[in-house]
Design a protein around this motif. Structure first.
Motif: not given
Length: 1008
Positions: A640-644, A697-702, A1006-1008
């Motif tokens: 779940l961490v990898a997909r967070a 708060p969010y990770f960068s682009d996937r 998502a745009s980051r």
């Protein structure tokens, strides 16, 4: 001897406090440390002369055969007198040299005494590894002393140049020490010298040892760092560059000369470096205008002479070399101190600006005494030593080498007379014309505390009869008397040459080659005396035509290789290469760095597992069904961490995985590990949350799909490799495990039943020392990243809070729900109860009464529980690390409930104090074992009966554990102060964006 080193260490540690309390008068107290070493050496004079000097050996790391071994023989006795006696006088001189408003005197005094202690340890060590440790300590402390004026570019550059060159030489010396120790089968210095090894190893060791000596004593081609180091304060030059640091290389040559002086490589290196340095230094001294630079190049020249004498390997040259070593320390320290007096009196050291300083009779007399000894006038120590040296060189058995050396020494001595007379004339003579200040102002470089100028240029500037010389003030007598004492000593010892010969002969006899030498004030009309007259006459003639010599030197342009220029070019090229390599390897991508490390791990370790791994025949998947539950939770959290997508979610899931691992520890019967894991995960979670306030708060682009599969492949490969290690390692053991007897040792030697804790504080205490040192470095790194202008931040107390500003204020989405009628506010009951001391400093929307009440009830309980864990950890789950984490969590909840002012009320102490005290306490407990005749970090068990308390079982490793406790608490407090309180303050005053609590939408993330 170990006690003397501890005295120096204690003096160095208390120096800042003494200077803060007593100002410059503290240097009088600090002078007692090196003075005690000189007095101690004098008290052993008769025993040392008989060969019965003291020897002290204390076990350090018995398993590795390392000992703290010290020995006082004739050479060490002489060096101790030089290091201690000159050091004490220079410290007294410091009390008048520095101005009342000078900055950094506490640090200067502490480093100065530490350097003196390192030199004392260096010259008395009888273990080559220990000698190398002290050698490097002198390198580090000299770097700090040379760079004392850290706000000046010249000082910083000189200090860096000195440490780079001497450290490189030290590393070469270490290679030589290891080669010698392995070839001889022992690292005991006296045994290696008595029974030196031979062969290729000895030849390589000689080259390495002499490389170290050359860098330390500023011999060719490393001579250039010493004149540059004149950017240091004059007391540093008088001590390091006349009596101490530069003598370390000479000491190394003298120490190994009895073993290797007849080796062909040794002999030619000594002759080439000694003669070349002697001549080059003397020539360069003739063209300097700065009095300190004249002395600096003169020191380079005379270091070449002393190295020649002690390294040639005959009894006569060795005796003359030690006599010259002592004489040089006295007259060169005298002259450096006199230059400092002139500097203070006139504000300049440029001999072209000085005139009439000789009207200060005491200063001029001290300068005359030092100059007379330096140029070899009778009846001074320099004359006696130089006469003995010339006599010894004339009787060398190797005629070719003897002729080369004799001609070089004669020419070098002529140059010494010339620049010595020029020095005294330039400093004290009343001149008809001087150079105006405006003519040399452009080439002046300020290097002194009072703004004195130190021109390094050797350009010719015309004098003007109407130019005003530098104004002269009356210096303090305290500045003059240390130089006068050393100058008079140079005269007194020369009047008793037979006594000096009697004291120094035991060292000369260790060489066993050639006829014994003699020290004499008058040996009759001999060829040596005739040569001395020629030298004095030629030197005086050179001085008489000094202007022509300066003109000739100015016209001669040397176009060959220059060591200083080569060094600077090399350093620039090294910087360029480093920048290119960094640009190629440090791409700024953390996943790339980690990926490369993991790939290398998989390829290196995984390949060896596949090729030579002994795989078990039967594998038991689990011992208890509950293990499957915790293992499943760990795996699920990792996936779940990898997909967070959100960082906070990933942090929480990581924490869940860590708590699950703690459950596995508990099921395996390791409650200590489980407790530590739970506490560590809790603190880590808080640290992550504090950091998350300053990042999106969010990770960068996937990443792209291909990159995901690559990362998945690396992750699976690493996991399989680690699993393979876990399966193969137990069956690959060929020796009994080191922990086989830990249970018995923990009770019998450590005095505790908790094997884990006893291992940490006793059996493997060295590992723990390293770990808490890493914690301290980590805390320093965190604070340095946040507190840019200073190391420590403000302790926020509730009484200092501004009434118009609330902590954690910002957007209040619940404000509408808090609005009531005016009558409701009037009818509401009032209370003065405050659950937390700084609760009122919080913004109303950030307060939680329930949280404050719970924290009020639990904080002291948690602290008491941490103390229980600390004291019970020797026999029950707990210990200093776990106890420190509990206290850290208690401080954390106080901060979360009441903000930074509440943290200040809970712990009104700087984290650095806790960190330093903890490390000092742990190290002090370790050294305590030495004082009672044991080994480092050895524990002592004390059983006693106390009234009311009954039987008490005390183990001294408890104090080591208390140190660990303080370090951990200091680390957590440092993190809360830097990542919590300081960032809060910045947000409130507008330095950083405020914590408004808003999060970007999913589309924005998502745009980051």
């Amino acid at each position: 001897m170990l006690l003397l080193l501890l005295v120096h260490l204690a003096a160095a540690l208390v120096a800042p406090t003494l200077v803060r309390l007593w100002g410059r008068k503290a240097f009088w107290v600090l002078a007692a440390a090196p003075a005690s070493a000189a007095v101690w050496a004098l008290s052993w004079t008769s025993q040392v002369q008989r060969g019965d000097g003291p020897v002290q050996s204390v076990e350090w790391i018995p398993a590795l055969g390392l000992e703290l071994t010290f020995r006082l023989d004739t050479l060490a006795w002489l060096m101790t007198l030089v290091v201690g006696g000159v050091g004490a006088l220079v410290l007294v001189y410091c009390a008048a040299y520095f101005s009342v408003s000078a900055q950094g005197l506490g640090r200067f005094g502490g480093v100065f005494v530490a350097f003196a202690g390192a030199m004392l340890g260096l010259v008395t060590s009888d273990d080559m590894i220990l000698m190398f440790i002290f050698w490097e300590l002198t390198t580090v402390t000299s770097y700090l002393l040379i760079g004392h004026y850290s706000d000046r570019k010249a000082s910083r550059r000189a200090a860096m140049q000195a440490i780079v060159i001497t450290t490189a030489g030290g590393l070469a010396m270490l290679v030589g020490v290891v080669l010698l120790g392995e070839a001889a089968g022992t690292y005991r210095l006296s045994e290696v010298v008595a029974h030196p090894p031979g062969g290729a190893a000895a030849t390589a060791a000689i080259a390495c040892l002499l490389a170290g000596a050359a860098t330390k004593s500023a011999l060719l081609p490393f001579h250039f760092w010493l004149p540059a180091a004149m950017a240091a304060p004059t007391p540093v030059s008088a001590y390091l560059h006349a009596a101490a640091m530069v003598k370390a290389g000479v000491y190394l040559v003298a120490r190994f000369a009895p073993a290797f002086s007849q080796h062909e490589l040794w002999r030619w290196i000594i002759v080439v470096l000694g003669c070349g340095t002697l001549l080059l230094g003397g020539y360069r001294a003739l063209r300097q205008h700065d009095l300190k630079l004249v002395l600096a190049f003169g020191t380079v020249s005379q270091l070449g002479l002393i190295t020649l004498l002690v390294g040639l390997g005959t009894r006569a040259t060795a005796l003359a070399g030690l006599a010259m070593l002592g004489a040089h320390a006295m007259f060169k320290a005298t002259l450096f101190l006199v230059v400092g007096v002139i500097d203070a009196a006139t504000g300049t050291r440029d001999l072209r600006r000085l005139s009439g300083v000789g009207r200060e009779p005491l200063t001029a007399l001290a300068g005359a005494l030092g100059t007379a000894s330096m140029i070899g006038l009778p009846p001074f120590a320099g004359y006696v030593a130089k006469e003995a040296g010339l006599e010894a060189i004339e009787h060398l058995e190797d005629n070719a080498v003897g002729l080369i050396v004799l001609v070089s020494v004669a020419i070098g001595s002529v140059l010494t007379v010339a620049y010595g007379l020029r020095l005294w004339w330039g400093a004290f003579a009343t001149k008809k014309a001087v150079v105006p200040e405006s003519a040399i102002a452009h080439e002046a470089v300020a290097t002194q505390a009072d703004g004195a100028r130190s021109p390094g240029s050797t350009s010719r500037v015309a004098t003007q009869p109407d130019a005003e010389p530098a104004a002269i003030s009356h210096p303090s007598l305290l500045l003059v008397w240390p130089a006068m004492i050393l100058g008079v000593l140079g005269l007194a010892v020369a009047l008793l040459p037979q006594l000096g010969e009697h004291l120094l002969d035991p060292y000369a006899d260790t060489l066993g080659l050639g006829e014994p030498g003699h020290l004499a004030l008058w040996a009759g009309f001999t060829p040596t005396f005739a040569l001395t007259l020629v030298i004095l006459g030629a030197g005086a003639a050179l001085f008489a035509v000094r202007e022509r010599i300066e003109t000739l030197q100015a016209r001669l342009t040397y176009r060959g290789p220059d060591a200083d220029r080569i060094y600077r070019r090399f350093m620039r090229r090294l910087d360029d290469v480093a920048a290119d390599v960094t640009a190629a390897t440090q791409r700024g991508s953390l996943p790339l760095y980690v990926g490369l490390v993991l790939v290398v791990f998989v390829v290196g370790v995984g390949a060896s597992l596949l090729v030579g791994g002994a795989w078990p025949d039967d594998v038991r998947v689990f011992d208890h069904p509950a293990q499957l539950v915790f293992a499943g939770a760990t795996i699920a959290s990792a996936v779940l961490v990898a997909r967070a997508r959100r960082r906070l979610k990933a942090v929480i899931l990581l924490g869940i995985g860590g708590y699950a691992v703690a459950g596995l520890f508990l099921l395996q019967g390791a409650p200590d590990l489980a407790l530590t894991q739970v506490l560590t995960e809790t603190v880590t979670l808080v640290v992550f949350v504090l950091v998350l306030r300053r990042i999106p708060p969010y990770f960068s682009d996937r990443p792209l799909v291909a990159s995901r599969w690559l990362r998945l492949a690396i992750g699976l490969a690493v996991g399989l490799t680690v699993a393979g290690i876990a399966l193969v390692a137990p069956s690959a053991r060929i020796h009994a495990p080191v922990t086989e007897h830990f249970a018995e040792e923990a009770v019998g030697w450590g005095g505790g039943k908790n094997i884990v804790n006893v291992t940490l504080v006793d059996i493997r205490a060295w590992d723990t020392m390293g770990e808490i040192s890493v914690l301290l470095v980590a805390a320093t790194g965190v604070a340095s990243l946040v507190f840019l202008s200073r190391r420590t931040g403000q302790i926020f107390r509730a009484r200092d809070a501004a009434p118009e500003r609330a902590v954690w204020a910002g957007a209040d989405p619940m404000a509408a729900l808090r609005r009531g009628t005016d009558q409701a506010r009037i009818d509401a009951p009032t209370t003065n109860r405050e659950w937390l001391r700084a609760g009122s400093t919080l913004a109303p929307q950030r307060r939680s009464v329930i949280f404050e009440v719970v924290v009020r009830l639990l904080f002291h309980t948690m602290v008491v529980y941490s103390v229980f864990l600390l004291f019970s950890g020797h026999n029950q789950p707990g210990g200093g690390f776990a106890a420190g984490l509990v206290t850290g969590i208690a401080l954390t909840v106080r901060y979360l409930a009441g903000g930074r002012y509440e943290l200040g009320e809970a712990a009104p102490v700087q984290p650095g104090v806790l960190l330093g005290t903890g490390l000092f306490l742990s190290a002090g407990v370790g050294l305590g074992g030495l004082l009672v005749g044991g080994s480092v970090l050895r524990s002592w068990i004390v059983d006693l009966h106390l009234p009311l308390l009954g039987d008490v079982h005390l183990v001294t490793s408890l104090f080591f554990d208390i140190g660990v406790y303080l370090v951990v608490v200091g680390l957590v407090l440092d993190i809360l102060r830097s990542l919590g309180a300081e960032l809060d303050r910045r947000a409130e005053i507008g330095e950083d964006p405020p914590f408004d609590g808003t999060l970007p939408s999913l589309e924005e993330g998502a745009s980051r």
